[in-house]
Scaffold this motif. Sequence first.
Motif, short mmCIF file in Angstrom:
data_model
loop_
_atom_site.label_atom_id
_atom_site.label_comp_id
_atom_site.label_asym_id
_atom_site.label_seq_id
_atom_site.Cartn_x
_atom_site.Cartn_y
_atom_site.Cartn_z
N ARG A 156 2.12 1.91 -3.43
CA ARG A 156 0.90 2.58 -4.14
C ARG A 156 1.04 4.11 -3.92
O ARG A 156 0.81 4.86 -4.78
N MET A 157 1.23 4.29 -2.62
CA MET A 157 0.92 5.84 -2.37
C MET A 157 2.28 6.38 -2.83
O MET A 157 2.05 7.74 -3.20
N GLU A 168 0.82 -1.18 -0.04
CA GLU A 168 0.08 -0.05 -0.12
C GLU A 168 0.84 1.11 0.02
O GLU A 168 0.58 2.14 -0.66
N GLN A 169 1.96 1.28 0.78
CA GLN A 169 2.84 2.30 0.74
C GLN A 169 3.55 2.41 -0.66
O GLN A 169 3.51 3.77 -1.18
N LYS A 189 1.56 7.05 -6.65
CA LYS A 189 0.55 7.89 -6.86
C LYS A 189 1.21 9.33 -6.50
O LYS A 189 0.95 10.39 -7.43
N ARG A 190 1.96 9.60 -5.53
CA ARG A 190 2.57 10.99 -5.30
C ARG A 190 3.79 11.16 -6.51
O ARG A 190 3.50 12.45 -6.84
N ASP A 223 11.65 8.83 -2.25
CA ASP A 223 10.14 8.95 -2.84
C ASP A 223 10.28 10.28 -3.66
O ASP A 223 10.85 11.05 -3.90
N ASP A 275 1.30 12.42 -9.26
CA ASP A 275 0.53 13.80 -9.16
C ASP A 275 1.62 15.00 -9.10
O ASP A 275 1.41 15.98 -9.58
#
Length: 138
Positions: free
Chosen positions: A41-42, A38-39, A45-46, A93, A49
């Motif tokens: 995926r985040m 899940e991290q 996504k970041r 990240d 974006d």
Amino acid sequence: MSVPFHMSRTSISRHVMATCQVIWDVLHPLELPTPTAEQWRMIAKRFGDLWDYPFAIGALDGKHIALQNPANSGSMYYNYKGYPSVVLMALSDADSCFILVDCGQYGRISDAGVYNISCISTLLEEKQLDIPTATFLL
């Protein structure tokens, strides 16, 4: 440090290395844990974006950390810029925060060479990072 503690440089060096290893073993899981699916995926996504890289899970780069050339090491630590160093390779990240790090390879080794022998490469190749497949954003 050897004079106040009445110890040889070799003994001090061993104690410093052992202390650094204990600090890493204790703090690594708390301060730099391996991301979950899940991290990841985040993170992707970041990247999409913020930087318009929708499937990126990190930015990888190496940095030469200058040091005093260790005794009897020859040219092992000398990098292409002409000074002795070790290489810090990190995956970060979209907000430039470290996700994975590998430090300590000889300065003479290129970024690609450091990557090939790094723990980051090993974790990716052995699929130990729980990275979701590319279809997770579709």
